[in-house]
Design an enzyme around this catalytic site. Structure first.
Site, PDB file in Angstrom:
ATOM      1  N   GLY A 146      -0.728  31.853 -26.530  1.00 34.04           N
ATOM      2  CA  GLY A 146       0.193  31.574 -27.620  1.00 34.04           C
ATOM      3  C   GLY A 146       1.500  32.327 -27.550  1.00 34.04           C
ATOM      4  CG  ASP A 147       4.470  35.474 -27.274  1.00 33.08           C
ATOM      5  OD1 ASP A 147       5.367  35.551 -26.410  1.00 33.08           O
ATOM      6  OD2 ASP A 147       4.673  35.759 -28.468  1.00 33.08           O
ATOM      7  CG  ASP A 148       6.632  35.825 -23.028  1.00 27.92           C
ATOM      8  OD1 ASP A 148       7.215  34.722 -22.992  1.00 27.92           O
ATOM      9  OD2 ASP A 148       7.135  36.841 -23.530  1.00 27.92           O
TER      10      ASP A 148
END
Length: 482
Positions: free
Chosen positions: A272-274
């Site tokens: 859900g991010d990098d």
């Protein structure tokens, strides 16, 4: 003498009797096959063949099972004390080469616990170490020294589910067993602003060296998933990292932070991010701590990041980031492919970064360098502390379904120097000029480049001969509305 007439009288009786026998045997055989098949589908145990249990390889002189210390893998029993007793037993074996802790199939619920030096944590196929959801079981720790007062909240931060400090010779491996942080409860509380402290990572190893993490799955971290901090000689290989692509804030896959001599390879990351974010401290605290991330090799990765980027550097990079090679990277269905992000106040440097053989598949923005990522720990940062960005190379960049292939947004205070592109062909979805966007950039393109590069860059042919020199390195055609 047996006559034909006797044979005729005997045959009907024979077939009548044996027809019944054949019918009975056929019914028994059918029932046997049915029960055997059912056992493989819904657990009926008649005639069931047990799956072979693959024994854990013995990687240390002494090997334990978590059940030796009272562990129960029923998903309900809290196993924190069992893990602590096991680690304490292994800690006493350092001079003998350490010990191995085997976690067999089952769900092993636990609160956070610490690892020790000369230890192998081995997760069997079907084994899951599952973090307890109640944050009251998660200890509070001092903020990271290079981040100041805390990443999300000022003050102490929650520790990680699997933690280690000042270790040497640590292995976390297995037959693709799982470490599950049960992050949903944490994400919900964070989004509702119900937490008073910064969330903890799933696995965090600090001030350590000679670390190997391989052949496991990391799932649903409360915060960053795998966070080696100020470590040397770290290898991460054949690891799968998973979290929901939306609604799971800050669940970065792997965040090397002030690390040296690190290899990340052969991993699948969907979070859900990098997917990966290389860091080295935040503003004045990172400058004061002064530990760069350097000599990092990232290769053979498949990454998906719907809300962020496949591989990032920064934005917390105040100790410096250098000598990073990224090769054989596939980023799919993501917001960005590759991103470098920083801002005034960070200080430090990003230099000698190489990206080679990158595939972008349905990515909104392929390559991003952003110099106004203005997020700071407090008002004590020095806006005159500007980072240096130089010697960034991109070669063999390919893809399809990309909206903006390149967006390099330097500034008068933070120009991007000595950038090079060689052999780039990216299929685009947006038929408009200026989709290769630049601002305050100096560098070159070499060979075949599609789409057409911005005017800020010098143009060289395949043989390295200058074709056209740029006369407008400081021109700006960055358009965030695309």
């Amino acid at each position: 003498m047996f006559s034909f007439h006797k044979l005729r009288r005997w045959l009907p009786g024979f077939f009548s009797t044996h027809r019944t026998l054949f019918l009975v045997l056929w019914i028994v055989g059918f029932a046997t096959v049915f029960l055997w098949q059912s056992s493989s589908v819904d657990g009926i145990r008649f005639f069931r063949r047990a799956l072979p249990v693959v024994a854990a390889p013995k990687l240390r002189p002494v090997s334990y099972n978590i059940t030796d210390f009272g562990g129960v893998g029923d998903g309900v029993t809290l196993n924190t004390e069992a893990f602590e007793r096991a680690v304490a037993a292994i800690a006493r074996l350092g001079r003998r080469g350490g010990g191995q802790l085997n976690v067999p199939p089952g769900v092993w619920l636990t609160a956070p616990f610490n690892l020790t030096s000369h230890m192998t944590l081995f997760l069997a196929e079907g084994a899951e170490i599952r973090g307890i959801e109640d944050e009251r079981y998660w200890p509070l720790m001092p903020p990271l020294p290079s981040y100041g007062f805390g990443r999300e909240q000022k003050g102490p931060r929650y520790g990680s589910l699997i933690h280690g400090q000042n270790l040497k010779d640590l292995v976390i491996t297995g037959h693709n067993g799982t470490i599950n942080g049960q992050g949903q409860a944490w994400w919900t509380k964070y989004l509702k602003r119900l937490l008073n402290n910064t969330r903890g990572p799933l696995v965090q190893i600090m001030w350590s060296k000679d670390i190997i993490i391989s052949n496991i799955t990391l799932r649903n971290s409360p915060f960053w998933t795998l966070h080696p901090f100020d470590c040397k000689n770290v290898t991460v290989t054949n690891v799968t990292i998973l979290a929901p692509v939306t609604g799971a804030p800050n669940t970065d896959g792997i965040d090397p932070d002030s690390c040296e001599d690190m290899v990340i390879e052969n991993c699948y990351i969907c979070v859900g991010d990098d997917g990966i974010a290389i860091k080295s401290g935040w503003d004045q605290y990172g400058i004061a701590y002064g530990r760069p991330s350097t000599n990092i090799l990232i290769r053979n990765l498949t990454v998906r990041s719907v809300v962020s980027a496949g591989v990032s550097i920064g934005s917390e990079m105040s100790g410096g980031v250098s000598n990073v090679t990224v090769e054989n990277l596939n980023v799919w269905e993501s917001r960005r492919g590759i991103r470098i992000k920083t801002a005034p106040g960070r200080g430090g440097y990003i230099r000698n970064i190489s990206y080679h053989n990158v595939t972008l598949d349905n990515v909104r923005v392929g390559i991003v360098i952003k110099t106004d990522y203005n997020e700071h720990p407090d008002k004590g940062f020095d806006p005159r502390a500007v980072p240096l960005i130089e010697n960034i190379s991109f070669s063999q960049i390919h893809g399809q379904g990309v909206r903006v292939p390149v967006r390099i947004h330097g500034s008068e205070d933070i120009p991007v120097k000595r950038v090079s592109f060689r052999n780039m062909s990216v299929g685009i979805t947006y038929k408009k000029k200026h989709i290769f966007q630049c601002s305050f950039v100096q560098g070159r393109v070499i060979g075949s480049i599609f789409p057409a590069p911005c005017e800020n860059l010098d143009v060289y042919d395949e043989q390295g001969q200058l074709v056209r020199r740029s006369v407008s390195q400081n021109s700006t055609d960055v358009d965030y509305d695309i």
